[in-house]
Enzyme design. Structure first.
Site, PDB file in Angstrom:
ATOM      1  N   LYS A  74       0.867  -1.183   0.000  1.00 33.75           N
ATOM      2  CA  LYS A  74       0.000   0.000   0.000  1.00 33.75           C
ATOM      3  C   LYS A  74       0.898   1.226   0.000  1.00 33.75           C
ATOM      4  CE  LYS A  74      -4.452   0.891   0.263  1.00 33.75           C
ATOM      5  NZ  LYS A  74      -5.610   0.054  -0.109  1.00 33.75           N
ATOM      6  N   ASP A 116      -6.937   4.282  -4.490  1.00 37.28           N
ATOM      7  CA  ASP A 116      -7.627   4.130  -3.208  1.00 37.28           C
ATOM      8  C   ASP A 116      -8.276   5.506  -2.988  1.00 37.28           C
ATOM      9  OD1 ASP A 116      -7.678   2.056  -0.789  1.00 37.28           O
ATOM     10  OD2 ASP A 116      -7.520   4.021   0.120  1.00 37.28           O
TER      11      ASP A 116
END
Ligand code: GLU
Length: 449
Positions: free
Chosen positions: A129, A169
């Site tokens: 991430k 995201d």
């Protein structure tokens, strides 16, 4: 040999001591650890090999400076990150988040969750991430472009189509992915598979934008089928108004349910007749407007300023938190149950606090944790990687069939794993154990690396 629950407690304490300043990461650990005790009881070899200490330490954490110039000519600096958490199952895979709240703790929790989410998809992808504390809200297109170019100038050194494949995201949609990809290509030449969530006009996968929201609804569809029910006339509370919430709402309508709420960071909409999806898309996808505009076009709907969907008393059977982490605390969770919610399916990552999640499980609510219910997005990202390798673009129908199949497998895997451990309907335990089992086995086979 140490017993499993003592071992889990010991490692959990050590992680707390070493990461005391990372509350969200610790929260993800605290939700995960207790649920895998029964699995470790059957796998003493993982205890012997101290696998929990290994799997909770990121393989690599990259932090960098992102300098960029605003429209007034001022020099600005943000922080950029990429957490390459675990590559046992494949290249690091996970989104980039651009939001002022982004810090190491939030990205470590997201990357940690991503490992097991990606494992649950059954596809060959590891967990990662990244992102920045840059806030795209209120910035001009030119500012966003300059920021993305600067961010990628550094990130390009650390990623590649076979090593680490970022995607979107919160705050990173197809506009940002377009600019990020353009810069990567300029620096490294063509390599479409390095990012997913690309616009469908060039190398993106049809159905990727819809995948997370659709996938969460498919997960619940398979659960309802087991209960001999379907969505017909069920009322759903949805939070958020990004692509997860929008396409969750779209699929809920297609399957016969009635979604009545959506929200942004300033408040939420309650529309008793059902959310006007065309209006919501127009406001969010075209105009990038706030939800205050919604009630201007639809006077019968109500806007609740500075309030959360989860602080109200609407009756509903279904709840789809699709906004962000920690949007539902214990009190709000209790209120949902009191108001008739039977199924909570998380479109966002970790939207429920540990206490709220445990409360759902204890009170026989079908709690579908984010790492299982929202895995459809990253699953279609992995399908996008396959399409890029093939130099082909699949039909939307083909992608959708695959997505539904993957979500069915994830649901059944969570259900069966829970049953196997005498915890019928505890999908939190099922998801954690099923996700971990695959990763642990791969790590074991690959040795101490
Ligand atoms: N950010 C999404 C998630 O939380 C998608 C990641 C991806 O497509 O790589 O799973």
């Amino acid at each position: 040999m140490t017993n499993a629950s003592e071992y889990v407690k010991k490692i959990q304490e050590e992680i707390h001591q070493r990461n005391g300043h990372e509350p969200e990461f610790l929260q993800a650990i605290d939700e995960f650890f207790p649920t895998i005790v029964p699995f470790l009881e059957n796998h003493p070899e993982y205890i012997d090999h101290n696998l929990l200490a290994l799997v909770t330490e990121p393989e690599r954490v990259i932090q960098f400076r992102v300098p960029w110039q605003d429209d007034q000519g001022n020099w600005q600096v943000n922080r950029g990150f990429r957490i390459q958490f675990n590559s046992a199952m494949g290249p690091y895979k996970g989104g980039l988040r651009f939001h002022p709240s982004v810090n190491l703790s939030i990205l470590k929790f997201l990357a940690f969750e991503q490992i097991f989410k990606n494992s649950l998809t059954g596809l060959p992808i590891g967990g990662g991430k990244g992102g920045s504390d840059f806030d795209p809200k209120g910035k001009s297109d030119a500012e966003v472009m300059r920021f993305c170019q600067s961010f990628m100038t550094e990130l390009a050194k650390h990623i590649g189509p076979n090593t680490d494949i970022p995607a979107g995201d919160i705050g990173v949609g197809k506009r940002e992915i377009g600019y990020l990809y353009g810069t990567y290509k300029r620096l490294k030449q063509y390599d479409a598979g390095v990012l997913t969530g690309k616009p469908v006009e060039f190398w993106g996968s049809k159905g990727r934008t819809e995948a997370t929201g659709y996938g969460a609804v498919y997960f619940v569809k398979h659960l309802l089928a087991d209960l001999n029910e379907d969505f017909t006339d069920k009322v759903a509370l949805v939070s958020g108004s990004g692509n997860v919430a929008i396409y969750c709402i779209e699929k809920l309508y297609q399957l016969g349910a009635k979604p009545v709420t959506c929200s942004d960071s300033n408040g939420f909409i309650y529309d008793e007749a059902g959310i006007d999806l065309a209006l919501l898309k127009e406001l969010k996808e075209v105009k990038r407007a706030r939800l205050t505009e919604y009630v201007k076009a639809r006077p019968n709907a109500k806007y609740y300023e500075n309030q959360s969907v989860w602080e109200t008393d609407f009756n509903a059977e279904l709840a789809f938190p699709c906004a962000t982490q920690n949007e539902i605390n214990l009190e709000q969770g209790q209120r949902l149950v009191k108001n008739g919610v039977r199924i909570v399916a998380e479109g966002a990552n970790m939207p429920s606090s540990v206490e709220a999640a445990e409360y759902f499980v204890e009170n026989k609510v079908y709690y579908c944790p984010g790492k299982a219910a929202n895995a459809g997005g990253v699953a279609v990202s992995a399908l996008e990687m396959s399409q890029n390798s093939q130099r082909l673009q699949w039909d939307k129908e083909e992608v959708d069939v695959q997505l539904d199949k993957i979500m069915k497998n994830i649901y059944e895997n969570c259900r069966d794993t829970a049953l196997l451990h005498d915890q019928k309907d505890n999908f939190m335990l099922g998801a954690n154990i099923a996700g971990f089992a695959r990763v642990a086995e791969a790590m074991e086979i690959q040795g101490l690396v």
